[in-house]
Design a protein around this motif. Structure first.
Motif, PDB file in Angstrom:
ATOM      1  N   SER A   2       0.833  -1.197   0.000  1.00 34.23           N
ATOM      2  CA  SER A   2       0.000   0.000   0.000  1.00 34.23           C
ATOM      3  C   SER A   2       0.866   1.245   0.000  1.00 34.23           C
ATOM      4  CB  SER A   2      -0.905   0.013   1.228  1.00 34.23           C
ATOM      5  OG  SER A   2      -1.561   1.253   1.332  1.00 34.23           O
ATOM      6  N   LEU A   3       0.501   2.202  -0.843  1.00 26.15           N
ATOM      7  CA  LEU A   3       1.230   3.463  -0.896  1.00 26.15           C
ATOM      8  C   LEU A   3       0.693   4.455   0.121  1.00 26.15           C
ATOM      9  CD1 LEU A   3       1.820   3.876  -4.728  1.00 26.15           C
ATOM     10  CD2 LEU A   3       3.338   2.954  -3.006  1.00 26.15           C
ATOM     11  N   THR A   4      -0.287   4.031   0.932  1.00 30.27           N
ATOM     12  CA  THR A   4      -0.733   4.874   2.043  1.00 30.27           C
ATOM     13  C   THR A   4      -0.019   4.474   3.340  1.00 30.27           C
ATOM     14  OG1 THR A   4      -2.616   3.437   2.573  1.00 30.27           O
ATOM     15  CG2 THR A   4      -3.000   5.187   0.979  1.00 30.27           C
ATOM     16  N   LYS A   5       1.015   3.658   3.214  1.00 35.08           N
ATOM     17  CA  LYS A   5       1.814   3.291   4.383  1.00 35.08           C
ATOM     18  C   LYS A   5       2.715   4.461   4.760  1.00 35.08           C
ATOM     19  CE  LYS A   5       3.525  -0.830   4.758  1.00 35.08           C
ATOM     20  NZ  LYS A   5       4.368  -2.038   4.576  1.00 35.08           N
ATOM     21  N   ILE A   6       2.782   4.762   6.026  1.00 38.92           N
ATOM     22  CA  ILE A   6       3.580   5.887   6.524  1.00 38.92           C
ATOM     23  C   ILE A   6       5.066   5.553   6.410  1.00 38.92           C
ATOM     24  CG2 ILE A   6       4.066   7.344   8.517  1.00 38.92           C
ATOM     25  CD1 ILE A   6       1.237   6.575   9.551  1.00 38.92           C
ATOM     26  N   GLN A   7       5.804   6.400   5.735  1.00 34.44           N
ATOM     27  CA  GLN A   7       7.248   6.211   5.609  1.00 34.44           C
ATOM     28  C   GLN A   7       8.006   6.910   6.732  1.00 34.44           C
ATOM     29  OE1 GLN A   7       8.860   4.359   2.867  1.00 34.44           O
ATOM     30  NE2 GLN A   7       6.752   3.643   2.962  1.00 34.44           N
ATOM     31  N   SER A   8       7.563   8.129   7.069  1.00 37.45           N
ATOM     32  CA  SER A   8       8.216   8.869   8.147  1.00 37.45           C
ATOM     33  C   SER A   8       7.225   9.887   8.702  1.00 37.45           C
ATOM     34  CB  SER A   8       9.487   9.576   7.648  1.00 37.45           C
ATOM     35  OG  SER A   8       9.160  10.552   6.657  1.00 37.45           O
ATOM     36  N   ILE A   9       7.557  10.435   9.872  1.00 39.18           N
ATOM     37  CA  ILE A   9       6.686  11.392  10.544  1.00 39.18           C
ATOM     38  C   ILE A   9       7.515  12.591  10.968  1.00 39.18           C
ATOM     39  CG2 ILE A   9       5.134  11.752  12.509  1.00 39.18           C
ATOM     40  CD1 ILE A   9       4.595   8.735  12.504  1.00 39.18           C
ATOM     41  N   ASP A  10       7.034  13.791  10.670  1.00 33.46           N
ATOM     42  CA  ASP A  10       7.754  15.011  11.028  1.00 33.46           C
ATOM     43  C   ASP A  10       7.770  15.182  12.549  1.00 33.46           C
ATOM     44  OD1 ASP A  10       8.037  15.495   8.335  1.00 33.46           O
ATOM     45  OD2 ASP A  10       6.322  16.868   8.240  1.00 33.46           O
ATOM     46  N   PRO A  11       8.940  15.434  13.124  1.00 25.33           N
ATOM     47  CA  PRO A  11       9.024  15.645  14.579  1.00 25.33           C
ATOM     48  C   PRO A  11       8.158  16.829  15.012  1.00 25.33           C
ATOM     49  CG  PRO A  11      11.205  15.329  13.616  1.00 25.33           C
ATOM     50  CD  PRO A  11      10.257  15.474  12.472  1.00 25.33           C
ATOM     51  N   GLY A  12       7.449  16.662  16.117  1.00 27.37           N
ATOM     52  CA  GLY A  12       6.637  17.734  16.649  1.00 27.37           C
ATOM     53  C   GLY A  12       5.307  17.951  15.957  1.00 27.37           C
ATOM     54  N   SER A  13       5.009  17.164  14.928  1.00 29.85           N
ATOM     55  CA  SER A  13       3.770  17.312  14.170  1.00 29.85           C
ATOM     56  C   SER A  13       2.600  16.708  14.947  1.00 29.85           C
ATOM     57  CB  SER A  13       3.903  16.607  12.824  1.00 29.85           C
ATOM     58  OG  SER A  13       4.056  15.207  13.002  1.00 29.85           O
ATOM     59  N   PRO A  14       1.348  17.008  14.539  1.00 25.86           N
ATOM     60  CA  PRO A  14       0.198  16.386  15.200  1.00 25.86           C
ATOM     61  C   PRO A  14       0.272  14.861  15.211  1.00 25.86           C
ATOM     62  CG  PRO A  14      -0.535  18.210  13.843  1.00 25.86           C
ATOM     63  CD  PRO A  14       0.928  18.028  13.557  1.00 25.86           C
ATOM     64  N   ALA A  15       0.724  14.271  14.091  1.00 29.29           N
ATOM     65  CA  ALA A  15       0.833  12.808  14.037  1.00 29.29           C
ATOM     66  C   ALA A  15       1.877  12.295  15.021  1.00 29.29           C
ATOM     67  CB  ALA A  15       1.182  12.367  12.616  1.00 29.29           C
ATOM     68  N   HIS A  16       2.973  13.025  15.154  1.00 30.36           N
ATOM     69  CA  HIS A  16       4.027  12.621  16.092  1.00 30.36           C
ATOM     70  C   HIS A  16       3.525  12.705  17.523  1.00 30.36           C
ATOM     71  CE1 HIS A  16       7.727  13.404  18.541  1.00 30.36           C
ATOM     72  NE2 HIS A  16       8.168  12.389  17.821  1.00 30.36           N
ATOM     73  N   ARG A  17       2.804  13.792  17.838  1.00 37.17           N
ATOM     74  CA  ARG A  17       2.286  13.961  19.200  1.00 37.17           C
ATOM     75  C   ARG A  17       1.233  12.902  19.538  1.00 37.17           C
ATOM     76  NH1 ARG A  17       2.071  19.387  17.406  1.00 37.17           N
ATOM     77  NH2 ARG A  17      -0.224  19.286  17.335  1.00 37.17           N
ATOM     78  N   ALA A  18       0.500  12.438  18.491  1.00 43.67           N
ATOM     79  CA  ALA A  18      -0.555  11.445  18.732  1.00 43.67           C
ATOM     80  C   ALA A  18      -0.029  10.018  18.778  1.00 43.67           C
ATOM     81  CB  ALA A  18      -1.623  11.568  17.651  1.00 43.67           C
ATOM     82  N   GLY A  19       1.246   9.832  18.507  1.00 43.32           N
ATOM     83  CA  GLY A  19       1.837   8.511  18.629  1.00 43.32           C
ATOM     84  C   GLY A  19       1.724   7.627  17.408  1.00 43.32           C
ATOM     85  N   LEU A  20       1.494   8.209  16.222  1.00 41.08           N
ATOM     86  CA  LEU A  20       1.486   7.401  14.996  1.00 41.08           C
ATOM     87  C   LEU A  20       2.889   6.894  14.717  1.00 41.08           C
ATOM     88  CD1 LEU A  20      -1.224   9.033  14.790  1.00 41.08           C
ATOM     89  CD2 LEU A  20      -0.953   8.860  12.313  1.00 41.08           C
ATOM     90  N   ARG A  21       2.984   5.771  13.991  1.00 44.68           N
ATOM     91  CA  ARG A  21       4.278   5.134  13.801  1.00 44.68           C
ATOM     92  C   ARG A  21       4.570   4.882  12.316  1.00 44.68           C
ATOM     93  NH1 ARG A  21       1.581   0.958  17.159  1.00 44.68           N
ATOM     94  NH2 ARG A  21       1.528   1.775  19.306  1.00 44.68           N
ATOM     95  N   PRO A  22       5.817   5.062  11.890  1.00 44.75           N
ATOM     96  CA  PRO A  22       6.196   4.658  10.537  1.00 44.75           C
ATOM     97  C   PRO A  22       5.925   3.169  10.346  1.00 44.75           C
ATOM     98  CG  PRO A  22       7.899   6.026  11.518  1.00 44.75           C
ATOM     99  CD  PRO A  22       6.924   5.704  12.620  1.00 44.75           C
ATOM    100  N   GLY A  23       5.473   2.791   9.158  1.00 43.16           N
ATOM    101  CA  GLY A  23       5.147   1.405   8.862  1.00 43.16           C
ATOM    102  C   GLY A  23       3.673   1.110   8.976  1.00 43.16           C
ATOM    103  N   GLU A  24       2.924   1.957   9.691  1.00 46.29           N
ATOM    104  CA  GLU A  24       1.480   1.787   9.762  1.00 46.29           C
ATOM    105  C   GLU A  24       0.831   2.330   8.488  1.00 46.29           C
ATOM    106  OE1 GLU A  24       0.026   1.886  14.308  1.00 46.29           O
ATOM    107  OE2 GLU A  24       0.753   3.831  13.568  1.00 46.29           O
TER     108      GLU A  24
END
Length: 496
Positions: A2-24
């Protein structure tokens, strides 16, 4: 994968603060399935989100998060589209990609025809590869504006031009888009004796019937390289033929202006250059809505240059230069250099038109000049200290010409510093006088996080649109894809 798989997350972003993970993998947002970038951008615009995420082992979890309206989540995916780009299903008789020489880089032979790139990047699409689901999704998500390569509205003629049995559906699809409030900008590649004359008149009439859904139409002459063996026999426009198209389009535009308050249809600058006619006045181009098709580009360049020239003093002593450009733009650039020299007699520079031997001499635009032609035609000339070239000679954000020649190779061959110049009159004047704005002179932008700050919203819109009129689509939907921006304040620009 799937190309909607997270490759990386910007530090300090809403996704980072919410605990999302690369690979999901992001599968849903607020109950809506996420297929690609359009779904993702639209449904993640809201401040309160509930995301369904799938791990590599297939397990799923739900994450809720709060953020500012329109704030980016900070997720990065394998591709910008979160999908593969869709290729063209046509075999157009005038296709420029089919006229490319052999043995060039593979990406130059890829024909994209992707509605998502039309909206997000400004690419033009033909609508022939849209499924009913995609048509309805564009309507449901209010994806607007969309740029459409129409070429002809007569169904049979369009099928002949595009060599696609679905090409005749174009006008019906456009009627549905117009009915849904979607704005469309259109392009007609005019081929002498094929889709000009009466066919062009029919096209303009039928597109104008969809106004204001159809916002603008550009008529551009077919571009013909020397690599046309085995392709449909086409001829370039003669000066007389170009003049006839101009007269036809301008007559229609005058009637449209009287009826609708907009000319709606314009010929590209290239038609005027081919006909040996002066470009229309700046006001004739209204808000320069078709710049990407070369409509009013030279007139805008002149206007920007003249405005910037007002601030020039007569005592500057810039380093010497040569400007290399295409045959079409060279007379305009030469005139501007002379105007600058009139203000500053110490200006030392020349303009050299480059004949396009690589693609053929019918091609006269600067964006298709290659590094090889630059080297061959400038090798024995006195160039001064700098060689100025339009930045559109280069691959986007890279230092490579269409023929894969690098800037470094040109500099080594010609023993001169190569300076790419943005397509902007002020940037051209800065380049003539060797002004470097890398020390902070460039405008910086930041997100306008306060949606109640109406002045910031208006400023952002006027900066990009040039007018204070109503937004192109419903404001809420417009800003789902186009977050408002504003200039940094002096305090924000100060070092921390």
């Amino acid at each position: 994968m799937s190309l909607t798989k997270i490759q990386s997350i910007d530090p300090g972003s809403p996704a980072h603060r919410a605990g999302l993970r690369p690979g999901e993998t992001v599968t849903q947002v607020n109950g809506h399935a996420i297929v690609d970038v359009l779904d993702y951008k639209f449904y993640t615009y809201d401040p309160s989100l509930e995301l369904v995420l799938r791990a590599a082992d297939g397990t799923e979890r739900t994450v809720s998060l709060e953020k500012n309206v329109g704030e980016d989540l900070g997720l990065n995916f394998e591709t910008y589209l979160m999908d593969k780009a869709r290729s063209c299903a046509n075999n157009c008789i005038f296709c420029f990609v089919d006229q490319m020489p052999p043995n060039m880089r593979e990406t130059l032979y890829f024909k994209d025809d992707d509605a998502r790139l039309s909206f997000l990047m400004g690419n033009y699409i033909t609508l022939t590869n849209l499924s009913e689901r995609e048509i309805q999704r564009i309507i449901d998500l209010r994806v607007s504006p969309i740029n459409i390569s129409v070429h002809a509205t007569d169904p049979e003629l369009r099928r002949q031009l595009l060599k696609n049995c679905r090409a005749g559906e174009c006008l019906d699809i456009m009627r549905r888009f117009a009915g849904a409030g979607i704005t469309m900008n259109c392009q007609v590649v005019a081929c002498p004796g094929i889709n000009d004359g009466p066919a062009l008149q029919q096209t303009m009439e039928e597109l104008s019937a969809l106004w204001p859904g159809v916002n603008s139409v550009a008529v551009v002459p077919v571009g013909l390289t020397k690599f046309r063996e085995g392709l449909c026999q086409l001829e370039p426009y003669t000066p007389e033929g170009a003049a006839a198209v101009i007269d036809q389009v301008e007559a229609f535009a005058a009637r449209s202006l009287a009826e609708r308050g907009t000319r709606m249809v314009w010929c590209s600058d290239e038609f005027y250059l081919k006909a040996g006619r002066p470009l229309p006045d700046e006001e004739s181009f209204e808000r320069f809505v078709q710049l990407e098709n070369g409509v009013g580009m030279l007139r805008l360049l002149e206007s920007e240059f003249h405005a910037a020239l007002l601030s020039v003093e007569g005592d500057e002593e810039p380093s010497s230069f040569t400007i290399a450009t295409g045959l079409a733009a060279a007379p305009t650039i030469e005139k501007l250099v002379e105007e600058a020299r009139g203000k500053c007699p110490g200006l030392q520079g020349q303009v050299v038109p480059i004949v396009n031997h690589f693609f053929g001499e019918n091609i006269n635009v600067a964006g298709l000049v290659t590094g090889r032609d630059l080297i061959e035609q400038l090798r024995d000339q006195t160039l001064g200290e700098r060689l100025l070239i339009p930045v559109n000679m280069l691959r986007h954000e890279e230092n490579v010409f269409l023929d894969d020649t690098t800037i470094e190779a040109v500099e080594e061959a010609l023993h001169v510093t190569v300076v790419p110049v943005e397509q902007d009159g002020g940037a051209l004047l800065d380049a003539l006088f060797d002004v470097d704005w890398d020390d902070g002179g460039a405008v910086e932008w930041v997100s306008c996080e306060d949606e109640e700050d109406e002045d910031s919203w208006d400023d952002a819109y006027e900066e990009t649109d040039g007018e204070g009129d109503a937004f192109p689509t419903d404001t809420e939907d417009y800003y789902r894809y186009n977050p408002p921006r504003r200039r940094r304040t002096e305090e924000e620009c100060e070092p921390k």
